[in-house]
Design a protein around this motif. Structure first.
Motif, PDB file in Angstrom:
ATOM      1  N   GLU A   1       0.819  -0.992  -0.067  1.00  0.00           N
ATOM      2  CA  GLU A   1      -0.036   0.021   0.121  1.00  0.00           C
ATOM      3  C   GLU A   1       0.851   1.248   0.032  1.00  0.00           C
ATOM      4  N   GLU A   2       1.845   1.274   0.566  1.00  0.00           N
ATOM      5  CA  GLU A   2       2.878   2.301   0.502  1.00  0.00           C
ATOM      6  C   GLU A   2       3.662   2.587  -0.736  1.00  0.00           C
ATOM      7  N   LEU A   3       4.058   1.376  -1.297  1.00  0.00           N
ATOM      8  CA  LEU A   3       4.449   1.413  -2.569  1.00  0.00           C
ATOM      9  C   LEU A   3       3.673   1.866  -3.789  1.00  0.00           C
ATOM     10  N   ASP A   4       2.308   1.680  -3.842  1.00  0.00           N
ATOM     11  CA  ASP A   4       1.532   1.789  -4.793  1.00  0.00           C
ATOM     12  C   ASP A   4       0.016   1.901  -4.047  1.00  0.00           C
ATOM     13  N   PRO A   5      -0.318   3.222  -3.586  1.00  0.00           N
ATOM     14  CA  PRO A   5      -1.409   3.360  -2.823  1.00  0.00           C
ATOM     15  C   PRO A   5      -2.725   3.259  -3.651  1.00  0.00           C
ATOM     16  N   SER A   6      -3.525   2.508  -3.472  1.00  0.00           N
ATOM     17  CA  SER A   6      -4.909   2.486  -4.073  1.00  0.00           C
ATOM     18  C   SER A   6      -5.965   3.320  -3.106  1.00  0.00           C
ATOM     19  N   LEU A   7      -6.485   4.314  -3.119  1.00  0.00           N
ATOM     20  CA  LEU A   7      -7.305   4.947  -2.297  1.00  0.00           C
ATOM     21  C   LEU A   7      -8.439   5.673  -2.972  1.00  0.00           C
ATOM     22  N   PRO A   8      -9.664   5.611  -2.181  1.00  0.00           N
ATOM     23  CA  PRO A   8     -11.017   6.283  -2.688  1.00  0.00           C
ATOM     24  C   PRO A   8     -10.411   7.777  -2.986  1.00  0.00           C
ATOM     25  N   ASP A   9     -11.537   8.534  -3.267  1.00  0.00           N
ATOM     26  CA  ASP A   9     -11.454   9.992  -3.605  1.00  0.00           C
ATOM     27  C   ASP A   9     -11.216  10.640  -2.420  1.00  0.00           C
TER      28      ASP A   9
ATOM     29  N   ARG B   1      -3.028  14.319  -8.748  1.00  0.00           N
ATOM     30  CA  ARG B   1      -1.663  14.953  -8.220  1.00  0.00           C
ATOM     31  C   ARG B   1      -1.129  14.590  -7.053  1.00  0.00           C
ATOM     32  N   LEU B   2      -2.375  14.496  -6.072  1.00  0.00           N
ATOM     33  CA  LEU B   2      -1.658  14.235  -4.520  1.00  0.00           C
ATOM     34  C   LEU B   2      -0.783  12.640  -4.817  1.00  0.00           C
ATOM     35  N   LEU B   3      -1.272  11.826  -5.513  1.00  0.00           N
ATOM     36  CA  LEU B   3      -0.764  10.513  -5.572  1.00  0.00           C
ATOM     37  C   LEU B   3       0.732  10.864  -6.021  1.00  0.00           C
ATOM     38  N   ASP B   4       0.531  11.385  -7.189  1.00  0.00           N
ATOM     39  CA  ASP B   4       2.034  11.715  -7.920  1.00  0.00           C
ATOM     40  C   ASP B   4       3.156  12.117  -7.036  1.00  0.00           C
TER      41      ASP B   4
ATOM     42  N   LEU C   1       8.258   9.895  -1.835  1.00  0.00           N
ATOM     43  CA  LEU C   1       8.821   8.616  -1.215  1.00  0.00           C
ATOM     44  C   LEU C   1      10.046   8.205  -2.350  1.00  0.00           C
ATOM     45  N   ALA C   2      10.075   8.643  -3.415  1.00  0.00           N
ATOM     46  CA  ALA C   2      11.293   8.319  -4.389  1.00  0.00           C
ATOM     47  C   ALA C   2      12.539   9.217  -3.683  1.00  0.00           C
TER      48      ALA C   2
END
Length: 108
Positions: free
Chosen positions: A29-37, A57-60, A66-67
């Motif tokens: 989940e930290e590596l590739d979060p999948s969250l609702p709106d 934009r927030l996920l980006d 993180l990187a």
């Protein structure tokens, strides 16, 4: 732990002449979060909660931060001759061990 405190802890170990190998553990989940709106996020370290509106934009921005953090820790470790790797907790433990042993510090 914030980045400044983390690197200060590494400095303390380095000053004591400790040899370190840093393993950054990240969940899928930290590596590739999948969250609702909209989501209520809980900090796993201090338990604080925050409601956020999740946008592309927030996920980006999250992925970039993180990187950037990973790269700073990796650069620090490289600069001082410490080992470093990232381990995904969603993968078998054996994969993490092999990743660690395949660094140039162990298997040549």
């Amino acid at each position: 732990m914030d980045e400044e405190s983390l690197l200060a802890a590494f400095d303390a170990c380095r000053y004591q002449k400790h040899d370190m190998f840093v393993v950054q553990l990240l969940t899928p989940e930290e590596l590739d979060p999948s969250l609702p709106d909209e989501a209520l996020l809980t900090d796993s370290e201090d338990g604080s909660e925050r409601r956020v509106r999740v946008t592309p934009r927030l996920l980006d921005r999250y992925q970039k931060a993180l990187a950037e953090h990973r790269d700073k820790v990796a650069d620090y470790c490289s600069r001082y001759g410490f080992g470093f790797c990232v381990a995904n907790t969603g993968e078998p433990f054996e994969n993490a061990i092999m990743t660690i042993f395949q660094t140039d510090r162990f298997i040549r």
